[in-house]
Structures are given as structure tokens and as C-alpha cells.
Design an enzyme around this catalytic site. Structure first.
Site, short mmCIF file in Angstrom:
data_model
loop_
_atom_site.label_atom_id
_atom_site.label_comp_id
_atom_site.label_asym_id
_atom_site.label_seq_id
_atom_site.Cartn_x
_atom_site.Cartn_y
_atom_site.Cartn_z
N LYS A 1 -9.85 57.67 20.98
CA LYS A 1 -9.71 57.08 22.32
C LYS A 1 -8.26 57.17 22.74
O LYS A 1 -7.45 56.26 22.53
CB LYS A 1 -10.20 55.63 22.33
CG LYS A 1 -10.45 55.11 23.75
CD LYS A 1 -11.54 55.91 24.45
CE LYS A 1 -11.81 55.45 25.87
NZ LYS A 1 -12.79 56.29 26.55
N SER B 1 -17.40 58.49 28.88
CA SER B 1 -17.05 57.08 28.73
C SER B 1 -17.97 56.23 29.62
O SER B 1 -19.17 56.22 29.44
CB SER B 1 -15.57 56.86 29.03
OG SER B 1 -15.03 55.86 28.19
#
Length: 621
Positions: free
Chosen positions: A200, A406
Site C-alpha cells: 500500500k 482499492s
């Protein structure tokens, strides 16, 4: 006396208000009358005409909302340099209509002003061009130079021409974000970063001065897949193989040295283009092919926007008798609350889905996603409405455009099926929380924050340090959000949370890879998804209905009255007015670029401060 004074002031204000309203109303009436009395500029398509596909603006799934008056003026004064957004669906519709229009003999690809476009949108355009060619009609591409996106479309032409002084710029794909850690340190800004997931990397620009090895590893995989697909597609339609692509500066330098730095000659010798021609030569070639126009100065032609105005009705009437497959577009960053077209608001996008659910004629829904994510809370609001559609017996197909990663994947996960183009960027299943405090920055300026409160929580502020205990609470919240994300995906994809975690951790995938990992079901474009939705709903005869954001009655009235014809008839051929408007638009574009990075801060409005967003996916849109 005081009462009389205030009464007089109010009377003056009230008079001014009524005067202004009457003036505005009178102007609207005048514009309406002018529009009715004016014949306008009639667009004529001569037999054998060339459709000039001049795509002079960003190609999008949904146009960004602008004020109706600004829209009318923009349309009325648009020219070949207009930067207005273009709907991908409109481009495909224009090409398809031209395929069956006996008046159109060929297409001229004029892509000089077309900006960067993701591969999946380019493929949909070229798919329509191939069908046009299969009808026996010719396609010619011309340009001063070709960018990578422009060349992808041009390569599918029967003939690719370029100006002798032009060049072809095929650079490949790359991701090079800016990193701010050292700058923030110098400004004595205290950063508080909370994240889950090895890959991430959305917060890396704030905590590093370079890209982490993990981010490089993940980015290299999907960038290479994208690049290989581009090369394969070009090699399939041009007279060379993939080895013709220059991937090292040494190879490129050697080839340019052989032609003494002549970029045009380089493009011709290595078969990127078929010929080098000036504007005059191209114009004469087209006159010889299709004939001169009525004025005898150029070839018979109709521009993209002109032809679109002929084939696309200004108002689409909903047939109340037919069953529908509804399309809801979710484009942009996902934020909390209400947003207009071109952005994704949790409440407003959920409202579009609810509108489809409550429409008895809508039997299935396609959720068309072009988003790198955003607010986790807003994403969940949208996903809940997808679940409500399914509970109502209406199947939902998630159709991914350039990127659905996402939070974009979060809202897709609950669909009956997930479809994506092979080049779609998806995944990035991870969350983060981030904010900054400025106590050291202010102290360096001699500014301090101090006071008392009834609880320790009441002292939270950007001007005060964050306590370790509160930092622990926030980290726990982010970890809980990540676990929720894993559970959401696991439940929807018939996987265990542990299995999802193995392919999550914030990692980005190309759709072809994501399909193998079980994150998507099938590869296909928007039309494939619509057909799949109709099949799930067992519809044999149906219409496609796009659910759009509604205008207020006032906005609709202004839009109806201030139509393009009315504004254009008022402005007429006033070149000075047009130039002033164009200059103003250029200035606005410059200011927009300068303030773009700061403007992005408004997108971080999740009520819990937790985000599911993919920032490197910017290259995909």
C-alpha cells in the site's frame, strides 16, 4: 426614526432584488426568442464526405458537470482547439453510425489535440474503427507528430501519414511520483501515517524520499503487462514485430544517429508511418479521393462534433413500455456525501443505484467503474446499494473501465459478476489513514497552542501533538478497516480472508492477472457487460438506459433556454468574443494545473479518516 431608516434600506434592497431578477428574466426571454427566430448554421453532409475524427479533449466515461450557462457558451464557441471532455460512448457511436452512413466514404484520424488515454479506452475506439474498415471504407491517419496514445489509434488506419518535420514518441509506461518527506521535515511538519499492506504505497510520498523496493516490484509487474499488450496490439496491425520498439536509449540513439537526427526519416525507415506529407499534400490527396467541398477550397468533410450533433438526439426520451438494462457510471475519486456528474459521492452514486432499483422497468444494472478509490465509508455506502439491488432481484454487473482499484474494487465486489478489460488496473486491496500536525512548524514561528479541556480527546488539533494512545487507536481502526475489506472481498468472491490477504496487501494487478487470482470473473468491455446483465435478467428485448444525475428545475430551465443555438446566434461570428473566451479558458487551465495538487486535499473527507485508494493508478486514467 431608526425604524424608518431600516424600512427605507429594506425597500431599496427589495427594489434592487426585483430589478435584477426582472433584467435576468428579460435577457432569458430575448435569448429564447433569438434562438427561435434563428435558423442557425445547418450542418450538411455531402455524399462521399470524410468524417474527420478530431478528438480534441479528454476521453471519459462520464462528463464532469459544469454550469449550464458555461456549458452552452463552451459548446457555442468550441472549435478544433476546444479542450472539452468527450464521452467514449459518443466516439464509438459516431464511428458506428458512419459505418452504415452511405454519405461517409472514409475517416480521417486527426488526433493532434488528443491527450493521454488509457489502453482499454483506445482498444474500444480501434475496435469500432476495424468494423468501419470491414465495411469497405478507408481510414487515413495524419498528424504533425504522434504521442503513444495517438499512435495506438493511428496504427489501425489503412495509411499513416506524418509531417516531414514530425516525430513518433513511443515511450512505454512508467510511474514516477514526487516524494515530499525531506521537504516536510524541513518545514517541521509532523506526519502521522497509519496503513496496512506491504504494497500500500499511497502514503510513501509523505514518508520516503524514494519508491520502496516492494512498490517497485509490484508496479513493474503491472506496467510490464500493460506495455506488452500495447506492443502486441501495434505489431499485429503494422508491418513489423515487437523488436522494432526501442526500449533502451542506446538502441534509440543508434537509430537516430543513422538518420542524422531526422525524426521523420527515422519514423519512415522503421515503418512507424507509411509516408511523410505536408498539410497541402494531405488536403490534395483527400480532394482527389472524395472531391472538393462546395467552396472548392478543401475536401468534403464533417467534423466529429458536427457529425455527433446529427446522429445523437439532443433529448433522449425514455420508452415506458420497454424493459431496461440500467447503466450507472462511477468515475473519479470516491468521497463522502453528494457530488455532481464526473465525481463519485457516496450518497449521490448510491442514489443513482437506488433510482435504478425503484424503477420497475429496470431489470438489471451495469455499474461502470473508472476509479482508483477514496473514502472507505463512501465506498461502503455505495456497496450497500448494490446489495440492495441484488436483494430486489435485479442482477448487477460491475464493469471496470481503465481502473477500478482499492475503493473502486470495494464497490465492485458485491456485484453478481465482475467484468474488466485485459488492461484494466484493479486490486490495491488495502487501507490507510493519514494526517499532519503543525505544532513544530508553528513553534518555529513563535506560535503555540495551549488551554484546558474536560477530556484528553477534546484537545485533538492540527496545532497540537498527537498522543501515543490516540495513535494506537487510529492504527487499530485502520487495521479493523483492512480486516473488513478482506471480509467483504472474501464473502463476495467465495474465498477465505487469508486467501484474499495473500493477493491483497495493497498490491495492484492488471485484470488479466486478477482474473487468474479470482478477483474478477470475465474479460470484456462495457457492451459485453451489458449483454451479460441482460442474460442474467433473462431479457431478450431491452433498451439501455443511463441513470444520470438530475438537474434542479432551475438548472434544467436555463439549460433548455440557453441552448447552443441560442448562444451561438447571440455571439454570431464575433471573433473577438470567441478569442476572449478561449483566452479565459486557457488561463483557467493553467490555474487548474497549478492548484491541482492542493485541490486534491478536498477528496480526503472520510468521516473516519480511513481511505481505500490507489494513487499510482493515476497512470491508468
Amino acid at each position: 426614526m431608526i425604524a424608518k431608516v431600516f424600512k427605507g434600506i429594506w425597500a431599496g434592497i427589495n427594489f434592487s432584488r426585483r430589478l435584477i431578477l426582472n433584467i435576468v428574466f428579460l435577457l432569458l426571454v430575448i435569448v429564447f426568442i433569438v434562438s427561435l427566430s434563428s435558423d442557425g448554421d445547418k450542418i450538411m453532409v455531402e455524399d462521399g464526405s470524410v468524417l474527420r475524427l478530431n478528438l480534441n479533449g479528454p476521453i471519459v466515461e462520464e462528463k464532469t458537470y459544469i454550469d449550464p450557462i458555461e456549458a452552452a457558451i463552451s459548446d457555442a464557441t468550441s472549435n478544433t482547439e476546444s479542450p472539452g471532455e468527450i464521452l467514449l460512448d459518443d466516439i464509438i457511436e459516431v464511428i458506428n453510425e458512419a459505418t452504415n452512413d452511405s454519405r461517409i466514404s472514409m475517416i480521417l484520424l486527426d488526433l493532434q489535440q488528443m491527450p493521454a488515454v488509457h489502453l482499454n479506452k483506445l482498444k474500444q475506439i480501434t475496435k469500432a474503427l476495424v468494423q468501419f474498415k470491414q465495411s469497405g471504407k478507408k481510414v487515413i491517419a495524419t498528424g504533425y507528430y504522434y504521442t503513444q496514445a495517438q499512435y495506438y489509434i493511428a496504427a489501425h488506419a489503412d495509411e499513416v501519414t506524418m509531417h516531414p518535420y514530425g516525430s513518433v514518441a513511443i515511450e512505454g509506461y512508467g510511474v514516477y511520483p514526487l516524494y515530499f518527506k525531506e521537504a516536510l521535515d524541513k518545514l517541521k511538519v509532523t506526519q502521522h501515517i497509519f496503513r496496512v499492506g506491504t504494497f500500500k504505497s499511497a502514503v510513501e510520498p509523505f514518508i520516503r524520499n524514494d519508491m520502496s523496493d516492494e512498490a517497485k516490484q509490484a508496479n513493474r509487474v503491472w506496467l510490464s503487462a500493460l506495455w506488452n499488450e500495447y506492443k502486441q496490439d501495434i505489431a499485429a496491425v503494422r508491418p513489423f514485430d515487437e523488436s522494432n520498439f526501442d526500449e533502451t536509449m542506446a538502441d534509440f540513439l543508434a537509430k537516430m544517429t543513422a538518420v542524422n537526427g531526422d525524426a521523420g526519416k527515422y519514423a519512415l525507415e522503421h515503418q512507424w508511418v507509411d509516408s511523410l506529407k505536408t498539410n497541402q499534400q494531405i488536403r490534395q490527396q483527400l480532394i482527389d479521393l472524395v472531391g472538393a467541398d462546395a467552396k472548392g477550397k478543401s475536401f468534403k468533410q464533417v467534423s466529429f462534433r458536427e457529425y455527433l450533433s446529427l446522429v445523437k438526439p439532443p433529448v433522449v426520451f425514455d420508452n415506458p413500455m420497454t424493459e431496461k438494462v440500467a447503466v450507472v457510471v462511477a468515475r473519479g475519486t470516491i468521497v463522502d456525501g453528494e457530488r455532481k456528474a464526473g465525481e463519485i459521492g457516496g450518497d449521490s452514486t448510491a442514489a443513482l443505484l437506488r433510482k435504478a432499483r425503484l424503477d420497475d422497468k429496470v431489470k438489471a444494472v451495469v455499474l461502470r467503474i473508472d476509479s482508483g478509490g477514496g473514502s472507505m465509508f463512501a465506498s461502503e455506502v455505495i456497496r450497500a446499494e448494490v446489495l440492495a439491488l441484488k436483494a430486489a432481484g435485479k442482477p448487477v454487473i460491475a464493469s471496470m473501465s481503465s481502473v477500478a482499484a482499492s475503493g473502486g474494487y470495494w464497490i465492485a465486489s458485491a456485484a453478481n459478476e465482475i467484468w474488466a478489460a485485459p488492461s484494466t488496473i484493479t486490486g490495491s486491496i488495502g487501507v490507510f489513514g493519514a494526517f499532519m500536525t503543525f505544532e513544530d512548524t508553528l513553534a518555529n514561528l513563535g506560535v503555540y497552542s495551549d488551554g484546558v479541556a474536560t477530556t484528553e480527546m477534546a484537545g485533538l488539533s492540527l496545532t497540537r501533538p498527537l498522543s501515543d494512545k490516540m495513535a494506537q487507536v487510529i492504527q487499530m481502526s485502520v487495521e479493523d478497516a483492512y480486516q473488513r475489506f478482506l471480509n467483504v472481498v472474501a464473502e463476495a468472491r467465495n474465498m477465505t480472508p487469508a486467501q484474499v490477504d495473500n493477493i491483497a496487501q495493497g498490491r495492484v494487478w492488471i485484470a488479466a492477472q486478477a482474473q487468474q487470482l479470482g478477483l474478477i470473473d470475465k474479460l470484456g468491455d462495457k457492451q459485453d457487460a451489458i449483454k451479460a446483465a441482460a442474460a442474467l435478467a433473462k431479457l431478450n428485448h431491452y433498451e439501455v438506459k443511463t441513470i444520470k444525475h438530475s438537474l434542479t428545475p432551475q438548472q434544467k430551465m436555463i439549460q433548455d433556454i440557453l441552448g447552443t443555438a441560442a448562444v451561438k446566434s447571440m455571439l454570431g461570428s464575433n471573433t473577438a468574443t470567441t478569442h476572449v473566451l478561449a483566452s479565459q479558458a486557457n488561463l483557467q487551465n493553467v490555474v487548474k494545473q497549478l492548484t491541482g495538487e492542493i485541490d486534491k486535499l478536498k477528496d480526503y473527507n472520510d468521516p473516519q479518516g480511513v481511505y481505500a485508494r490507489c494513487l499510482v493508478c493515476k497512470v491508468a486514467q
